[in-house]
Write a protein that holds these residues in place. Structure first.
Motif, mmCIF file in Angstrom:
data_model
loop_
_atom_site.group_PDB
_atom_site.id
_atom_site.type_symbol
_atom_site.label_atom_id
_atom_site.label_comp_id
_atom_site.label_asym_id
_atom_site.label_seq_id
_atom_site.Cartn_x
_atom_site.Cartn_y
_atom_site.Cartn_z
ATOM 1 N N THR A 13 -5.968 1.438 -3.121
ATOM 2 C CA THR A 13 -5.000 1.860 -1.925
ATOM 3 C C THR A 13 -4.414 0.739 -1.609
ATOM 4 O O THR A 13 -3.121 0.932 -1.082
ATOM 5 N N SER B 140 0.831 -1.172 -0.187
ATOM 6 C CA SER B 140 0.077 -0.050 -0.033
ATOM 7 C C SER B 140 0.989 1.052 0.158
ATOM 8 O O SER B 140 2.080 1.091 0.432
ATOM 9 N N ARG B 141 0.171 2.170 -0.577
ATOM 10 C CA ARG B 141 0.985 3.547 -0.307
ATOM 11 C C ARG B 141 1.175 4.101 1.168
ATOM 12 O O ARG B 141 0.336 3.728 1.880
ATOM 13 N N ALA C 1 -1.767 5.585 3.510
ATOM 14 C CA ALA C 1 -3.018 5.065 3.192
ATOM 15 C C ALA C 1 -3.662 4.301 4.378
ATOM 16 O O ALA C 1 -3.174 3.567 5.152
#
Length: 426
Positions: free
Chosen positions: A251, A146-147, A150
């Motif tokens: 995400t 995931s970023r 997030a």
């Protein structure tokens, strides 16, 4: 990647040379050993560099053939009676079939002693206990990317299911990982080894859990996932990854450790998938892994020596040294210095000390016909997750399971492996 004539053509040319008594046509140099494997691009270049540094002054050289269509390439070479000396496969199911049909050569004792159990099992073939392959590297699959920043509270999942002849495997990874963390390693192993019905409540729950995690999807998003590669959209410098691909407002991504190469330099974090899969705490220390196993297809003693050297500590160290962090191989036991790259370090720590149990990829253990049916069923379920449709798909998979089990049981000279899970130390 160097190209050489096929083994049959090289033999014919050598015979013609000797029969013609051409001046200077003396004893030919040994043919290069041909190694067939799954790695292309930067991964393939690193492995080929590791092969080249294995030259020990004997004059024996190695030719690496990397392909994304590994199964199809190997089958065509076997049908032409021109197999590679060594092939590196990720499917225990396929390797088991090749051993049962007499296409593999048993490994020498020095190699089997370092085989990581139970993924390099001792098979009973014609009444003899033998080991036919050894893992060279593994990849951790129970991961979520995931970023950074997030929220994990309500993830929007990236899904790309297209992968040429093996489309659907990112979905089977989901179901396998969910089952492992909800039902535990024993149920997982029984299901993977066809000792448990596909209609068992625990198996069915894994499918419905996946559908629940994905949530409501529009017809447009479904088609996009079915036709988009697991690598994401192509950018000017190669794949961009699903988290960076246009049209994917997502995400989080459930994907194996190998995908880190598309996120090199990006602000992407990784964490264990158990946090998202609604399983009991007792099973959070279990992780699914895939493996790349080396098997010998020729009678050339140098092929055995090559596999022994590749699977040694020195072979591992040399391979790691030739690879960039984004494609550096991972092993089920700690080796070498602590990785400097933070993503690589996180994955290496989870694999070698964070996990209590490592379980081999279930679909890669199944007979090829059952694995392929599983891939197709995942694609159909992704398009239509209605309960009645799921019941029909699971009945079909049970039929394929029964047929494959009966066929294997008919050959009493052979016994396949029975275990898939072990501690990281083997």
């Amino acid at each position: 990647m160097r190209r050489v004539p096929s083994r049959a053509l090289r033999t014919l040319l050598t015979a013609a040379c000797l029969l013609a008594l051409v001046p200077g046509c003396g004893s030919p140099a040994p043919d290069p050993l041909v190694v067939l494997g799954p790695w292309t691009g930067a991964e393939g270049e690193a492995f080929e560099a590791a092969l080249e540094q294995l030259d020990d002054g004997t004059g024996r050289t190695y030719t690496y053939e990397g392909t994304r269509s590994l199964r199809e390439t190997l089958v065509s070479q076997l049908e032409a009676d021109d197999p590679p000396d060594v092939a590196i496969l990720n499917s225990i199911g396929e390797l088991t079939e090749y051993a049962r049909r007499g296409r593999l050569r048993p490994l020498a004792q020095g190699i089997t002693e370092r085989a990581f159990r139970p993924w390099a099992p001792t098979l009973i073939v014609d009444g003899k206990l033998r080991t036919y392959w050894v893992p060279l590297k593994v990849d951790l699959k129970s991961l979520v990317w995931s970023r950074k920043g997030a929220s994990d509270a309500d993830p929007a999942w990236c899904v790309g299911l297209a992968s040429q002849a093996t489309s659907g495997w990112p979905g089977t990874d989901w179901i396998e990982d969910i089952l492992l963390h909800q039902a535990g390693p024993t149920v997982y192993t029984d299901w993977a080894m066809s000792r448990l019905s596909w209609r068992d409540p625990a198996v069915r729950r894994a499918w419905t859990t996946w559908a629940g995690l994905l949530g409501k999807r529009s017809p447009t998003s479904i088609e996009r996932s079915l036709t988009t590669s697991y690598e994401g959209a192509a950018g000017p410098d190669g794949p961009r990854g699903l988290l960076d691909s246009p049209g994917f407002a997502c995400t989080h991504e459930h994907q194996s450790a190998f995908i880190r190469y598309v996120y090199a330099g990006a602000d992407i974090g990784v964490q264990p998938s158990a946090r998202f899969l609604d399983g009991p705490a007792d099973f959070r220390g279990a992780y699914e892994v895939s493996g790349d196993m080396a098997a010998v297809f020729s009678d050339d003693p140098a092929a055995q020596e090559l596999v022994e050297r590749l699977s040694s500590q020195a072979g591992r160290d040399g391979w790691r040294a030739k690879a960039d962090p984004a494609v550096r191989p991972l092993f089920p036991t700690s080796t070498g210095p602590t990785p400097a790259d933070p993503t690589e370090r996180t994955i290496d720590t989870l694999l070698t000390s964070g996990a209590r149990t490592l379980c081999f990829d279930a679909s890669d253990t199944m007979p090829p016909e059952l694995r392929d049916a599983f891939h197709r069923a995942v694609l159909e379920f992704f398009r239509n997750a209605a309960e009645q449709h799921l019941d029909s798909l699971l009945r079909q998979l049970d039929t394929v399971r029964t047929q494959a089990t009966e066929e294997a049981s008919a050959d009493r000279s052979f016994r396949p492996p029975e275990d898939l899970c072990a501690s990281p130390g083997g």
